[in-house]
Design an enzyme around this catalytic site. Structure first.
Site, PDB file in Angstrom:
ATOM      1  CD  GLU A  58      -6.042   0.886   8.422  1.00 51.61           C
ATOM      2  OE1 GLU A  58      -4.918   0.777   8.887  1.00 51.61           O
ATOM      3  OE2 GLU A  58      -6.504   0.118   7.558  1.00 51.61           O
ATOM      4  CG  HIS A  96       3.397   4.620   5.399  1.00 47.91           C
ATOM      5  ND1 HIS A  96       2.375   5.243   6.086  1.00 47.91           N
ATOM      6  CD2 HIS A  96       2.949   3.352   5.164  1.00 47.91           C
ATOM      7  CE1 HIS A  96       1.373   4.386   6.266  1.00 47.91           C
ATOM      8  NE2 HIS A  96       1.694   3.229   5.705  1.00 47.91           N
ATOM      9  CG  HIS A 119      -0.384   0.025   2.554  1.00 48.10           C
ATOM     10  ND1 HIS A 119      -0.125  -1.129   3.258  1.00 48.10           N
ATOM     11  CD2 HIS A 119      -0.020   1.035   3.385  1.00 48.10           C
ATOM     12  CE1 HIS A 119       0.369  -0.826   4.449  1.00 48.10           C
ATOM     13  NE2 HIS A 119       0.456   0.499   4.552  1.00 48.10           N
ATOM     14  CD  GLN A 124      -2.418   1.981   5.895  1.00 45.78           C
ATOM     15  OE1 GLN A 124      -1.258   2.362   5.836  1.00 45.78           O
ATOM     16  NE2 GLN A 124      -2.786   0.911   6.574  1.00 45.78           N
ATOM     17  CD  GLU A 184       2.911  -0.480   6.957  1.00 43.39           C
ATOM     18  OE1 GLU A 184       2.581   0.705   6.712  1.00 43.39           O
ATOM     19  OE2 GLU A 184       2.082  -1.370   7.192  1.00 43.39           O
TER      20      GLU A 184
HETATM   21  C1  V0V Z   1       9.033  11.872  10.028  1.00 45.86           C
HETATM   22  N1  V0V Z   1      10.008  12.122   9.127  1.00 45.86           N
HETATM   23  C2  V0V Z   1       9.645  11.619   7.959  1.00 45.86           C
HETATM   24  C3  V0V Z   1       8.374  11.047   8.157  1.00 45.86           C
HETATM   25  N2  V0V Z   1       8.023  11.214   9.468  1.00 45.86           N
HETATM   26  N3  V0V Z   1      10.270  11.585   6.771  1.00 45.86           N
HETATM   27  C4  V0V Z   1       9.612  10.996   5.750  1.00 45.86           C
HETATM   28  N4  V0V Z   1       8.372  10.445   5.863  1.00 45.86           N
HETATM   29  C5  V0V Z   1       7.732  10.450   7.052  1.00 45.86           C
HETATM   30  N5  V0V Z   1       6.530   9.901   7.163  1.00 45.86           N
HETATM   31  C6  V0V Z   1      11.256  12.847   9.376  1.00 45.86           C
HETATM   32  C7  V0V Z   1      10.980  14.219   9.951  1.00 45.86           C
HETATM   33  O1  V0V Z   1      10.767  15.169   8.934  1.00 45.86           O
HETATM   34  C8  V0V Z   1      12.231  14.506  10.738  1.00 45.86           C
HETATM   35  O2  V0V Z   1      13.247  14.954   9.869  1.00 45.86           O
HETATM   36  C9  V0V Z   1      12.627  13.136  11.260  1.00 45.86           C
HETATM   37  O3  V0V Z   1      12.009  12.177  10.381  1.00 45.86           O
HETATM   38  C10 V0V Z   1      12.121  12.892  12.682  1.00 45.86           C
HETATM   39  O4  V0V Z   1      10.735  13.139  12.661  1.00 45.86           O
HETATM   40  P1  V0V Z   1       9.876  13.726  13.860  1.00 45.86           P
HETATM   41  O5  V0V Z   1       8.864  14.630  13.263  1.00 45.86           O
HETATM   42  O6  V0V Z   1      10.766  14.241  14.950  1.00 45.86           O
HETATM   43  O7  V0V Z   1       9.093  12.469  14.347  1.00 45.86           O
HETATM   44  P2  V0V Z   1       9.544  11.231  15.212  1.00 45.86           P
HETATM   45  O8  V0V Z   1      11.020  11.028  15.172  1.00 45.86           O
HETATM   46  O9  V0V Z   1       8.905  11.352  16.555  1.00 45.86           O
HETATM   47  O10 V0V Z   1       8.797  10.077  14.405  1.00 45.86           O
HETATM   48  C11 V0V Z   1       9.169   9.690  13.122  1.00 45.86           C
HETATM   49  C12 V0V Z   1       8.958   8.156  12.994  1.00 45.86           C
HETATM   50  C13 V0V Z   1       7.476   7.904  13.374  1.00 45.86           C
HETATM   51  C14 V0V Z   1       9.270   7.753  11.583  1.00 45.86           C
HETATM   52  C15 V0V Z   1       9.887   7.451  13.979  1.00 45.86           C
HETATM   53  O11 V0V Z   1       6.636   8.595  12.454  1.00 45.86           O
HETATM   54  C16 V0V Z   1       7.109   6.455  13.394  1.00 45.86           C
HETATM   55  O12 V0V Z   1       7.361   5.747  14.386  1.00 45.86           O
HETATM   56  N6  V0V Z   1       6.485   5.942  12.313  1.00 45.86           N
HETATM   57  C17 V0V Z   1       6.078   4.540  12.238  1.00 45.86           C
HETATM   58  C18 V0V Z   1       4.642   4.345  12.657  1.00 45.86           C
HETATM   59  C19 V0V Z   1       3.672   5.065  11.749  1.00 45.86           C
HETATM   60  O13 V0V Z   1       4.039   5.876  10.924  1.00 45.86           O
HETATM   61  N7  V0V Z   1       2.367   4.755  11.975  1.00 45.86           N
HETATM   62  C20 V0V Z   1       1.287   5.397  11.216  1.00 45.86           C
HETATM   63  C21 V0V Z   1       0.840   4.530  10.095  1.00 45.86           C
HETATM   64  P3  V0V Z   1      14.058  16.308  10.120  1.00 45.86           P
HETATM   65  O14 V0V Z   1      13.035  17.373  10.179  1.00 45.86           O
HETATM   66  O15 V0V Z   1      14.761  16.056  11.437  1.00 45.86           O
HETATM   67  O16 V0V Z   1      15.000  16.389   8.969  1.00 45.86           O
HETATM   68  S1  V0V Z   1       0.028   3.070  10.714  1.00 45.86           S
HETATM   69  C22 V0V Z   1      -0.041   1.963   9.381  1.00 45.86           C
HETATM   70  O17 V0V Z   1       0.605   2.260   8.323  1.00 45.86           O
HETATM   71  C23 V0V Z   1      -0.787   0.805   9.563  1.00 45.86           C
HETATM   72  C24 V0V Z   1      -1.582   0.544  10.781  1.00 45.86           C
HETATM   73  C25 V0V Z   1      -0.810  -0.229   8.490  1.00 45.86           C
HETATM   74  O18 V0V Z   1      -0.232  -0.033   7.443  1.00 45.86           O
HETATM   75  O19 V0V Z   1      -1.419  -1.313   8.723  1.00 45.86           O
HETATM   76 CO    CO Z   2       0.660   1.488   6.396  1.00 52.72          CO
END
Ligand code: V0V
Ligand code: CO
Length: 150
Positions: free
Chosen positions: A43, A84, A7, A60, A134
């Site tokens: 979602e 993502h 996705h 998604q 992911e």
């Molecule tokens: C953050 N950054 C990204 C980003 N999110 N870069 C590209 N794409 C993204 N989506 C960058 C951000 O600009 C910062 O860069 C740096 O990473 C740190 O970001 P932050 O804003 O300080 O945020 P953090 O570090 O607290 O969190 C970022 C992470 C977090 C990636 C660790 O979003 C995470 O744990 N994601 C995984 C879970 C998730 O996304 N769940 C939602 C979808 P600079 O500014 O320092 O350069 S759930 C899903 O998909 C499901 C249920 C499914 O598929 O089934």
């Molecule tokens: Co997802």
């Protein structure tokens, strides 16, 4: 082995309005919807096509359930858009470990529960040229079946 685009995750402020946009503009219907409290998202999965590995590809659409969630934080900073991409695999555990051994940060020690009972993990976007990535193994036994045999 990663065998499909499972996705593309798209962050939005209003899930119902965004679902209606995708329906009215492209004719895509909601295949599945759920709330994932652990991830802080509401979602909708829009199925686009079946894939040669026995799985499917989806859009998604993601609305945050709380401001301090991953999607909530991202939306506040960037506004709506692609959040993502997700690759499908029959073996999320094995693929995550193989990628971790290449010094790329895998965010979870063990995969967590994702959409439709799938098992998911994420790679840190700072280690993947800026793309939050992911990995997904779907719950449905038939999906990923052909790739599991190879
Ligand atoms: C953050 N950054 C990204 C980003 N999110 N870069 C590209 N794409 C993204 N989506 C960058 C951000 O600009 C910062 O860069 C740096 O990473 C740190 O970001 P932050 O804003 O300080 O945020 P953090 O570090 O607290 O969190 C970022 C992470 C977090 C990636 C660790 O979003 C995470 O744990 N994601 C995984 C879970 C998730 O996304 N769940 C939602 C979808 P600079 O500014 O320092 O350069 S759930 C899903 O998909 C499901 C249920 C499914 O598929 O089934
Ligand atoms: Co997802």
């Amino acid at each position: 082995m990663l065998t499909r685009i499972d996705h593309i995750g798209i962050a939005c402020f209003d899930l119902d309005k965004t679902v209606e946009f995708y329906r009215a503009t492209y004719g895509f219907e909601v295949f599945h919807s759920e709330v994932n409290e652990e991830q802080g998202v509401r979602e909708a999965m829009l199925k686009i096509n079946d894939t040669s590995d026995g799985g499917s590809s989806y859009l998604q659409l993601l609305e945050p359930t709380r401001e301090d969630s991953a999607v909530g934080k991202w939306l506040a900073k960037n506004g709506e858009g692609v959040h993502h991409i997700a690759f499908g695999t029959a073996d999320v555990d094995g693929d995550a470990e193989a990628i971790r051994s290449k010094d790329i940060r895998v965010l979870y020690d063990e995969p967590r529960i994702g959409s439709m009972g799938s098992r998911i993990t994420f790679l840190h976007p700072k280690d993947t040229h800026g793309v939050l990535t992911e990995l997904v193994t779907s719950a449905k036994p038939s999906a990923d079946h052909s790739s599991a045999e190879h």
